[in-house]
Design a protein around this motif. Structure first.
Motif, PDB file in Angstrom:
ATOM      1  N   GLU A  81       0.842  -1.200   0.000  1.00 39.97           N
ATOM      2  CA  GLU A  81       0.000   0.000   0.000  1.00 39.97           C
ATOM      3  C   GLU A  81       0.871   1.242   0.000  1.00 39.97           C
ATOM      4  O   GLU A  81       2.037   1.205   0.380  1.00 39.97           O
ATOM      5  N   GLN A 134      -5.291   9.664   0.336  1.00 40.57           N
ATOM      6  CA  GLN A 134      -5.591   8.608  -0.633  1.00 40.57           C
ATOM      7  C   GLN A 134      -4.801   7.370  -0.237  1.00 40.57           C
ATOM      8  O   GLN A 134      -3.590   7.435  -0.057  1.00 40.57           O
ATOM      9  N   GLU A 136      -3.884   3.618  -1.456  1.00 36.76           N
ATOM     10  CA  GLU A 136      -3.860   2.744  -2.627  1.00 36.76           C
ATOM     11  C   GLU A 136      -3.313   1.395  -2.186  1.00 36.76           C
ATOM     12  O   GLU A 136      -2.223   1.316  -1.621  1.00 36.76           O
ATOM     13  N   ARG A 151      -6.002  -3.955  -7.521  1.00 33.85           N
ATOM     14  CA  ARG A 151      -5.626  -2.646  -6.958  1.00 33.85           C
ATOM     15  C   ARG A 151      -6.899  -1.880  -6.651  1.00 33.85           C
ATOM     16  O   ARG A 151      -7.833  -1.872  -7.448  1.00 33.85           O
ATOM     17  N   ASP A 152      -6.929  -1.276  -5.474  1.00 36.75           N
ATOM     18  CA  ASP A 152      -8.068  -0.425  -5.139  1.00 36.75           C
ATOM     19  C   ASP A 152      -7.562   0.867  -4.529  1.00 36.75           C
ATOM     20  O   ASP A 152      -6.471   0.924  -3.989  1.00 36.75           O
ATOM     21  N   ILE A 153      -8.382   1.895  -4.667  1.00 32.25           N
ATOM     22  CA  ILE A 153      -8.040   3.213  -4.140  1.00 32.25           C
ATOM     23  C   ILE A 153      -9.195   3.692  -3.265  1.00 32.25           C
ATOM     24  O   ILE A 153     -10.357   3.599  -3.653  1.00 32.25           O
TER      25      ILE A 153
END
Length: 187
Positions: A81, A134, A136, A151-153
């Motif tokens: 992350e 943010q 990630e 992948r996520d944000i």
């Protein structure tokens, strides 16, 4: 009193239990990532290539500014992350952010009448105290002859609440990660 009659209190409790139990249902489908991961986020690998691939993935992610949270060579798993501050993100729907052309100074913004201090705003730009973060996250799983990347944000606002969340398994990101892995971890 007849033995089969229930007292009114028990009937009410039984009715409430039946109503609450009737409201609980299981979903017919599991959640699906939206948008769906790009095809580039999944590729095939040869047998026995998992451990070097995981090591190269760790190097590539670290070179790209990610903090490695977990690795498991036996499973072929890497979790990483990174965070960054989003200056003047603010709450786009909060009336305190629209202070006019020259900004303003105010006291308040706390919850339940509790003041959170002085807030300085600059019209249209946001305020100094309302930066969001943010987050990630990337997961890579290598096994059974293939690599899968997700992948996520998430954006956490200045109050610590989730403001946005989305799947970000884009073709560009996965292609870049794959290229870096195949180059030996250097990006």
């Amino acid at each position: 009193m007849r033995p089969w009659r229930l007292p009114l209190e028990r009937i009410i409790v039984l009715g409430i239990v039946l109503v609450v139990a009737g409201c609980q249902t299981t979903p017919s489908t599991l959640p699906v990532a939206e948008p769906r991961p790009a095809a580039e986020c999944r590729w095939t690998i040869g047998d026995g290539a998992i451990q070097p691939l995981v090591r190269a993935a760790v190097e590539a992610l670290e070179a790209d500014g990610f903090l490695i949270r977990h690795t498991d060579l036996a499973l072929g798993l890497v979790s990483a992350e990174r965070t960054r501050i989003l200056p003047a993100y603010g709450d786009r729907h909060d009336r305190w952010d629209s202070r006019g052309m020259f900004g303003g100074i105010g006291i308040g913004g706390g919850r339940g009448g509790v003041s959170s201090g002085v807030m300085i705003g600059f019209g249209g730009v946001g305020s100094l105290t309302r930066d969001a973060t943010q987050l990630e996250r990337v997961s890579l799983l290598a096994g059974d002859g293939e690599v899968r990347v997700s992948r996520d944000i998430q954006v956490i606002d200045w109050r610590g609440e989730l403001a946005e969340a989305r799947s970000a398994s884009t073709a560009e990101f996965c292609r870049g990660l794959r290229d870096a892995i195949e180059a030996g971890g250097a990006s």
